[in-house]
Design a protein around this motif. Structure first.
Motif, PDB file in Angstrom:
ATOM      1  N   PHE A   1       0.851  -1.187   0.000  1.00  0.00           N
ATOM      2  CA  PHE A   1       0.000   0.000   0.000  1.00  0.00           C
ATOM      3  C   PHE A   1       0.887   1.237   0.000  1.00  0.00           C
ATOM      4  O   PHE A   1       1.620   1.493   0.956  1.00  0.00           O
ATOM      5  N   TYR A   2       0.787   1.961  -1.094  1.00  0.00           N
ATOM      6  CA  TYR A   2       1.736   3.045  -1.330  1.00  0.00           C
ATOM      7  C   TYR A   2       1.096   4.078  -2.251  1.00  0.00           C
ATOM      8  O   TYR A   2       0.360   3.737  -3.171  1.00  0.00           O
ATOM      9  N   ILE A   3       1.373   5.371  -1.977  1.00  0.00           N
ATOM     10  CA  ILE A   3       0.890   6.458  -2.830  1.00  0.00           C
ATOM     11  C   ILE A   3       2.058   7.403  -3.092  1.00  0.00           C
ATOM     12  O   ILE A   3       2.813   7.735  -2.176  1.00  0.00           O
ATOM     13  N   LYS A   4       2.190   7.834  -4.336  1.00  0.00           N
ATOM     14  CA  LYS A   4       3.196   8.825  -4.715  1.00  0.00           C
ATOM     15  C   LYS A   4       2.476  10.011  -5.339  1.00  0.00           C
ATOM     16  O   LYS A   4       1.729   9.859  -6.297  1.00  0.00           O
ATOM     17  N   ALA A   5       2.702  11.196  -4.781  1.00  0.00           N
ATOM     18  CA  ALA A   5       2.080  12.414  -5.286  1.00  0.00           C
ATOM     19  C   ALA A   5       2.980  13.063  -6.327  1.00  0.00           C
ATOM     20  O   ALA A   5       4.198  12.876  -6.300  1.00  0.00           O
ATOM     21  N   PRO A   6       2.405  13.858  -7.226  1.00  0.00           N
ATOM     22  CA  PRO A   6       3.229  14.506  -8.257  1.00  0.00           C
ATOM     23  C   PRO A   6       4.228  15.518  -7.709  1.00  0.00           C
ATOM     24  O   PRO A   6       5.193  15.858  -8.394  1.00  0.00           O
ATOM     25  N   ASN A   7       4.034  15.995  -6.464  1.00  0.00           N
ATOM     26  CA  ASN A   7       4.985  16.947  -5.879  1.00  0.00           C
ATOM     27  C   ASN A   7       6.105  16.254  -5.106  1.00  0.00           C
ATOM     28  O   ASN A   7       6.885  16.896  -4.412  1.00  0.00           O
ATOM     29  N   GLY A   8       6.197  14.925  -5.218  1.00  0.00           N
ATOM     30  CA  GLY A   8       7.273  14.182  -4.566  1.00  0.00           C
ATOM     31  C   GLY A   8       6.930  13.610  -3.213  1.00  0.00           C
ATOM     32  O   GLY A   8       7.729  12.883  -2.625  1.00  0.00           O
ATOM     33  N   SER A   9       5.746  13.898  -2.693  1.00  0.00           N
ATOM     34  CA  SER A   9       5.334  13.324  -1.408  1.00  0.00           C
ATOM     35  C   SER A   9       4.996  11.844  -1.572  1.00  0.00           C
ATOM     36  O   SER A   9       4.552  11.407  -2.634  1.00  0.00           O
ATOM     37  N   SER A  10       5.186  11.088  -0.484  1.00  0.00           N
ATOM     38  CA  SER A  10       4.933   9.649  -0.511  1.00  0.00           C
ATOM     39  C   SER A  10       4.126   9.238   0.710  1.00  0.00           C
ATOM     40  O   SER A  10       4.215   9.865   1.764  1.00  0.00           O
ATOM     41  N   MET A  11       3.375   8.164   0.547  1.00  0.00           N
ATOM     42  CA  MET A  11       2.612   7.603   1.658  1.00  0.00           C
ATOM     43  C   MET A  11       2.805   6.094   1.669  1.00  0.00           C
ATOM     44  O   MET A  11       2.711   5.430   0.629  1.00  0.00           O
ATOM     45  N   PHE A  12       3.114   5.541   2.853  1.00  0.00           N
ATOM     46  CA  PHE A  12       3.315   4.110   3.036  1.00  0.00           C
ATOM     47  C   PHE A  12       2.336   3.633   4.104  1.00  0.00           C
ATOM     48  O   PHE A  12       2.194   4.280   5.152  1.00  0.00           O
ATOM     49  N   SER A  13       1.680   2.514   3.875  1.00  0.00           N
ATOM     50  CA  SER A  13       0.692   2.019   4.838  1.00  0.00           C
ATOM     51  C   SER A  13       0.878   0.526   5.060  1.00  0.00           C
ATOM     52  O   SER A  13       1.196  -0.214   4.117  1.00  0.00           O
ATOM     53  N   PHE A  14       0.664   0.086   6.292  1.00  0.00           N
ATOM     54  CA  PHE A  14       0.804  -1.325   6.616  1.00  0.00           C
ATOM     55  C   PHE A  14       0.069  -1.614   7.909  1.00  0.00           C
ATOM     56  O   PHE A  14      -0.243  -0.714   8.692  1.00  0.00           O
TER      57      PHE A  14
END
Length: 204
Positions: free
Chosen positions: A101-114
């Motif tokens: 579970f992972y999200i990458k935003a166009p401004n370089g931000s990232s999200m990791f979930s577990f």
């Protein structure tokens, strides 16, 4: 952030959602929310709060965990995907919600979930250093500069920001909280239904 949610998704938050969401704008805040089941703490507050954080602070990192994989798979990520789908630049957001579970935003931000009971998985996340030549004061939009200034944040440093989110926190082991403490996050958002016993890190 609450105004951002209204303008972006056309939804006015409940009164209890306004202060916790707006508190995420101030560096160093730790926000704890205890509400009943099906109140919108995951689907509304957590999902929209995480996306606001990623969008407002370029190169930021958001880490979310829950004691239940089902909470991540069936509650958080379907709502994140739906919210991202309403962004004008939705095609530029990358979402992985299968085994990882992972999200990458166009401004370089990232999200990791577990979801885990292993404290080792909660270690290793830190406030990111921005690449040389990238300065948050330049990257962030004038609207957010003005808003953050109204919150008492006049200068933005050259580091990214780290948001730790613990969902259904009453069921998350104490070791996980301690592991996240070592990450020295910029902000925390800890949400849960009320604990059955007046003990544990969420209650404290």
């Amino acid at each position: 952030p609450s105004t951002y949610a209204t303008l972006t998704w056309g939804q006015v938050p409940y009164a209890w959602q306004v202060n916790p969401m707006n508190a995420l704008a101030i560096d160093g805040n730790r926000v704890a929310v205890s509400t009943c089941n099906a109140s919108g703490k995951t689907s509304w507050l957590t999902a929209r709060g995480c996306l606001w954080f990623m969008d407002a602070f370029p190169k930021s990192v958001v880490v979310t965990t829950s004691a239940s994989a089902r909470q991540v798979q069936q509650q958080l990520y379907p709502n994140l995907r739906a919210c991202i789908g309403e962004f004008p630049n939705a095609k530029d957001w990358k979402i992985r919600d299968n085994n990882q579970f992972y999200i990458k935003a166009p401004n370089g931000s990232s999200m990791f979930s577990f979801a885990t009971n292993d404290a080792g998985r909660a270690e290793g996340y830190h406030i990111p250093d921005l690449p040389q030549g990238v300065h948050k004061g330049k990257d962030i939009s004038p609207e957010w500069k003005e808003y953050l200034a109204s919150c008492g944040i006049d200068e933005l440093d050259d580091q990214g920001r780290l948001l730790v989110v613990i969902d259904e926190a009453k069921s998350v082991e104490e070791d996980i909280f301690h592991a996240f403490e070592r990450c020295r996050a910029s902000n925390w958002l800890v949400v849960s239904t009320p604990p059955l016993d007046p003990t544990g890190p969420f209650y404290e």
